[in-house]
Design a protein around this motif. Structure first.
Motif, mmCIF file in Angstrom:
data_model
loop_
_atom_site.group_PDB
_atom_site.id
_atom_site.type_symbol
_atom_site.label_atom_id
_atom_site.label_comp_id
_atom_site.label_asym_id
_atom_site.label_seq_id
_atom_site.Cartn_x
_atom_site.Cartn_y
_atom_site.Cartn_z
ATOM 1 N N VAL A 36 15.886 30.882 -64.823
ATOM 2 C CA VAL A 36 16.127 32.236 -65.304
ATOM 3 C C VAL A 36 14.975 33.103 -64.801
ATOM 4 O O VAL A 36 13.832 32.888 -65.187
ATOM 5 N N THR A 37 15.302 34.020 -63.922
ATOM 6 C CA THR A 37 14.269 34.880 -63.360
ATOM 7 C C THR A 37 14.416 36.276 -63.938
ATOM 8 O O THR A 37 15.516 36.820 -63.956
ATOM 9 N N ALA A 38 13.316 36.814 -64.409
ATOM 10 C CA ALA A 38 13.366 38.160 -64.961
ATOM 11 C C ALA A 38 12.723 39.119 -63.979
ATOM 12 O O ALA A 38 11.716 38.803 -63.356
ATOM 13 N N LEU A 175 21.646 46.545 -78.173
ATOM 14 C CA LEU A 175 22.319 45.505 -78.957
ATOM 15 C C LEU A 175 21.634 45.370 -80.315
ATOM 16 O O LEU A 175 20.423 45.521 -80.426
ATOM 17 N N ASP A 176 22.421 45.060 -81.332
ATOM 18 C CA ASP A 176 21.794 44.790 -82.624
ATOM 19 C C ASP A 176 21.141 43.411 -82.547
ATOM 20 O O ASP A 176 21.479 42.605 -81.682
ATOM 21 N N PRO A 177 20.191 43.117 -83.446
ATOM 22 C CA PRO A 177 19.435 41.869 -83.333
ATOM 23 C C PRO A 177 20.310 40.626 -83.306
ATOM 24 O O PRO A 177 19.987 39.661 -82.621
ATOM 25 N N ILE A 178 21.443 40.675 -84.010
ATOM 26 C CA ILE A 178 22.284 39.479 -84.063
ATOM 27 C C ILE A 178 22.912 39.209 -82.702
ATOM 28 O O ILE A 178 22.779 38.122 -82.134
ATOM 29 N N SER A 179 23.588 40.241 -82.126
ATOM 30 C CA SER A 179 24.215 40.006 -80.823
ATOM 31 C C SER A 179 23.161 39.734 -79.766
ATOM 32 O O SER A 179 23.393 38.966 -78.832
ATOM 33 N N MET A 180 22.001 40.357 -79.939
ATOM 34 C CA MET A 180 20.924 40.111 -78.985
ATOM 35 C C MET A 180 20.548 38.639 -78.987
ATOM 36 O O MET A 180 20.485 38.009 -77.932
ATOM 37 N N GLY A 181 20.372 38.087 -80.186
ATOM 38 C CA GLY A 181 20.033 36.673 -80.287
ATOM 39 C C GLY A 181 21.114 35.805 -79.664
ATOM 40 O O GLY A 181 20.826 34.857 -78.932
ATOM 41 N N VAL A 182 22.386 36.188 -79.941
ATOM 42 C CA VAL A 182 23.493 35.409 -79.398
ATOM 43 C C VAL A 182 23.443 35.427 -77.882
ATOM 44 O O VAL A 182 23.552 34.394 -77.209
ATOM 45 N N ILE A 183 23.253 36.620 -77.327
ATOM 46 C CA ILE A 183 23.262 36.746 -75.858
ATOM 47 C C ILE A 183 22.095 35.978 -75.259
ATOM 48 O O ILE A 183 22.250 35.266 -74.266
ATOM 49 N N VAL A 184 20.927 36.113 -75.869
ATOM 50 C CA VAL A 184 19.759 35.401 -75.336
ATOM 51 C C VAL A 184 20.029 33.908 -75.306
ATOM 52 O O VAL A 184 19.786 33.224 -74.307
ATOM 53 N N ARG A 185 20.586 33.381 -76.401
ATOM 54 C CA ARG A 185 20.863 31.943 -76.447
ATOM 55 C C ARG A 185 21.923 31.557 -75.436
ATOM 56 O O ARG A 185 21.839 30.518 -74.787
ATOM 57 N N LEU A 186 22.913 32.478 -75.286
ATOM 58 C CA LEU A 186 24.001 32.208 -74.353
ATOM 59 C C LEU A 186 23.473 32.125 -72.919
ATOM 60 O O LEU A 186 23.844 31.236 -72.154
ATOM 61 N N VAL A 187 22.601 33.044 -72.577
ATOM 62 C CA VAL A 187 22.012 33.048 -71.237
ATOM 63 C C VAL A 187 21.317 31.724 -70.983
ATOM 64 O O VAL A 187 21.542 31.057 -69.971
ATOM 65 N N ARG A 188 20.504 31.335 -71.948
ATOM 66 C CA ARG A 188 19.732 30.109 -71.813
ATOM 67 C C ARG A 188 20.655 28.892 -71.715
ATOM 68 O O ARG A 188 20.498 28.016 -70.887
ATOM 69 N N LYS A 189 21.673 28.880 -72.587
ATOM 70 C CA LYS A 189 22.562 27.736 -72.679
ATOM 71 C C LYS A 189 23.342 27.553 -71.389
ATOM 72 O O LYS A 189 23.432 26.447 -70.852
ATOM 73 N N ASN A 191 22.579 28.586 -68.521
ATOM 74 C CA ASN A 191 21.667 28.207 -67.476
ATOM 75 C C ASN A 191 21.404 26.707 -67.493
ATOM 76 O O ASN A 191 21.471 26.034 -66.473
ATOM 77 N N ASP A 192 21.146 26.186 -68.690
ATOM 78 C CA ASP A 192 20.786 24.777 -68.786
ATOM 79 C C ASP A 192 22.002 23.871 -68.652
ATOM 80 O O ASP A 192 21.948 22.841 -67.988
ATOM 81 N N ALA A 193 23.116 24.272 -69.274
ATOM 82 C CA ALA A 193 24.268 23.379 -69.296
ATOM 83 C C ALA A 193 25.042 23.408 -67.984
ATOM 84 O O ALA A 193 25.507 22.385 -67.516
ATOM 85 N N LEU A 194 25.175 24.584 -67.397
ATOM 86 C CA LEU A 194 26.028 24.702 -66.221
ATOM 87 C C LEU A 194 25.233 24.809 -64.935
ATOM 88 O O LEU A 194 25.800 24.867 -63.851
ATOM 89 N N GLY A 195 23.910 24.844 -65.049
ATOM 90 C CA GLY A 195 23.103 24.939 -63.845
ATOM 91 C C GLY A 195 23.225 26.265 -63.121
ATOM 92 O O GLY A 195 23.044 26.349 -61.913
ATOM 93 N N ILE A 196 23.572 27.308 -63.868
ATOM 94 C CA ILE A 196 23.683 28.630 -63.260
ATOM 95 C C ILE A 196 22.289 29.201 -63.025
ATOM 96 O O ILE A 196 21.368 28.947 -63.792
#
Lengths: 271, 254
Positions: A36-38, A175-189, A191-196
């Motif tokens: 994940v590159t920022a 984004l509200d904090p909840i969706s933000m958290g969801v998106i952050v986790r989704l990005v990470r997930k 990345n790790d699970a699918l090798g994106i």
């Protein structure tokens, strides 16, 4: 091609000007496969422009951009479109097609590029919508969605072709904090699970720190600093410190160039 | 002064050239779109055509009615009020049908096209398509262009038809012109060449109006102001182009 290379995207000596304004001036940057590159930087440094350059929506004045070892400037239209199928891009405001429902928006790339049956498309689309928590909104029109929901639908659409590279343009803004958290986790997930490989453009230092493997800080058309979020946090450079800690004073001036304040208020600048 | 003039001319020529290239691009993509995306084109014929029907029919009836009224009052000075049907028919089929339909079409469908495409551009929808490896020219612009090209001649034909009904209503039902001579005079004086002229005009105007609408939309500055300006320019440019072409086609036809 260069399948063994660690770098999925390499940018060498990139120059780009918009009108008379030089946006990039000898930019060098590499993006690691599977990480994940920022890309961070003050507003107006051309972060979004960089994304458009990487995907060849615009062409640089000078310099080379390699995607998987291929110079994208040499691709013809067909090859370019083939390359773009490997990208998923999340636009700042979602960029959902307003004349299609949420379901059809997510199904759009599948309908355009595959010959899947309707049942299969339905299956894939609902899975992706479920991942962003909006399976229930499948029949809504984009106008009925809030900004955060639209962004999540756009994320589902960006993922639907199972791309190798996901590009996020300011995914956390508004984004509200909840969706933000969801998106952050989704990005990470993903990345790790699918090798994106993920590229995130953002100035949300906090969120980036939790998700990025490597960050680039861009300023004045060049990479000002790079490294893991921890390294950047500890960096001694004035510019990096100002940006990471959100200080008003530093190398990046808060004020746009202006005549002297007192002089202007006293009306003396007119002379 | 001369410099300004030079730059204005230069800009004009450049835009004109770009417009022609754009037109060529649309034509190149058209066969594929018709072949593979027929449904999209049909949808756009509905958008540009069926949704413009109300305004076309209402305006057609009244234009025909006023033609009948004026024709009657002028022709009755020469005791030739029986010819009013012929006069109205010739005016409608050759001139007013295609021209007024094109102007109404620009106002109703052209503005819708350019603002829709302009807004899609402003909200990154076109870039999003590019990024999904979908050519927006093919997916968005060409179907709308073709829809307009198909719809415009049909609308012009409908306009002329309801115009004649309007003329009939005024002349025969209200002013007491003889039904037989109204239609018979019309049949005698309107020739196939006249109808062809009307068809040629409506096709050319259809292409011009649709091309300008999608061109302005596609090249709109992607802001609220830019899209607004593009919409205005669509109407203004179409009106100018249609009237100039009308003169030229008429001159050639005669």
């Amino acid at each position: 091609m260069n399948a063994v290379s660690d770098n999925l995207i390499e940018i060498h000596d990139l120059d780009y000007s918009f009108g008379a304004r030089k946006i990039f001036n000898g930019l060098n940057l590499t993006i690691k496969r599977g990480g994940v590159t920022a890309i961070m930087g003050p507003s107006g440094t051309g972060k979004t422009t960089l994304l458009r350059l990487i995907t060849r929506q615009i062409v640089p004045d000078h310099g080379v951009i390699l995607v998987d070892g291929v110079d994208i400037a040499t691709l013809n239209q067909t090859a370019l479109y083939e390359m773009r199928k490997r990208f998923g891009m999340l636009f700042q405001n979602g960029a959902l097609l307003t004349d299609l429902s949420v379901f059809e928006n997510v199904a759009f790339p599948l309908r355009e590029h595959t010959r899947l049956t309707n049942r299969l498309i339905r299956h894939v689309v609902l899975t992706k919508l479920h991942a962003v928590g909006l399976r229930g909104a499948a029949d809504m029109m984009p106008q009925q969605l809030s900004g955060g929901m639209a962004r999540r639908v756009a994320l589902a659409r960006a993922m639907v072709m199972d791309p190798d590279i996901l590009i996020y343009d300011e995914p956390f803004v508004g984004l509200d904090p909840i969706s933000m958290g969801v998106i952050v986790r989704l990005v990470r997930k993903m990345n790790d699970a699918l090798g994106i490989t993920s590229i995130i453009v953002s100035h949300d230092v906090q969120e980036i720190s939790t998700v990025a493997d490597c960050s680039y800080l861009i300023s004045k058309g060049k990479v000002a600093a790079s490294g893991s979020p921890d390294e950047l946090n500890k960096a001694s450079s004035e510019l990096v410190r100002q940006f990471m800690h959100g200080m008003a004073d530093g190398p990046v001036a808060f004020h746009y160039d202006a005549p002297d304040y007192a002089e202007q208020l006293l009306g003396r600048d007119a002379e | 002064m001369l410099r300004d003039l030079y730059y204005t001319l230069f800009e004009f020529v450049r835009t004109f050239g770009a417009l022609q290239l754009f037109f060529l691009r649309l034509l190149i993509h058209s066969p594929t779109v018709i072949w593979r995306r027929f449904g999209l084109v049909v949808g756009q014929v509905y958008n540009a055509g069926a949704l413009s029907l109300v305004i076309i029919i209402i305006c057609g009836v009244f234009v025909g009615a006023v033609l009948g009224l004026q024709g009657f009052s002028n022709l009755s000075r020469f005791n030739a009020e029986d010819s009013v049907g012929a006069v109205a028919a010739l005016a409608l089929v050759k001139e007013l049908g295609p021209v007024i339909t094109a102007l109404l079409f620009a106002g109703r469908a052209g503005t819708a096209l350019s603002s829709e495409i302009g807004l899609m551009k402003a909200t990154d929808q076109l870039s999003a398509m590019e990024m999904m490896a979908v050519n927006p020219i093919r997916r968005v612009v060409v179907p709308r262009f073709l829809g307009g090209v198909v719809a415009m001649p049909l609308l012009a034909a409908i306009f002329s038809m309801v115009g004649l009904l309007g003329a009939h209503l005024v002349c025969v039902s209200l002013l007491g012109v003889d039904v037989g001579s109204f239609w018979q005079q019309m049949q005698q004086s309107v020739e196939v060449a006249d109808i062809n002229e009307g068809i040629v005009k409506s096709v050319v105007f259809g292409i011009a109006a649709s091309l300008l609408a999608v061109w302005e939309g596609y090249n709109a500055i992607p802001t609220a102001e830019g899209v607004g300006r593009a919409t205005t320019r669509t109407v203004v440019l179409t009106a100018i182009v249609v009237l100039v072409f009308d003169f030229m086609i008429t001159a050639v036809a005669i």
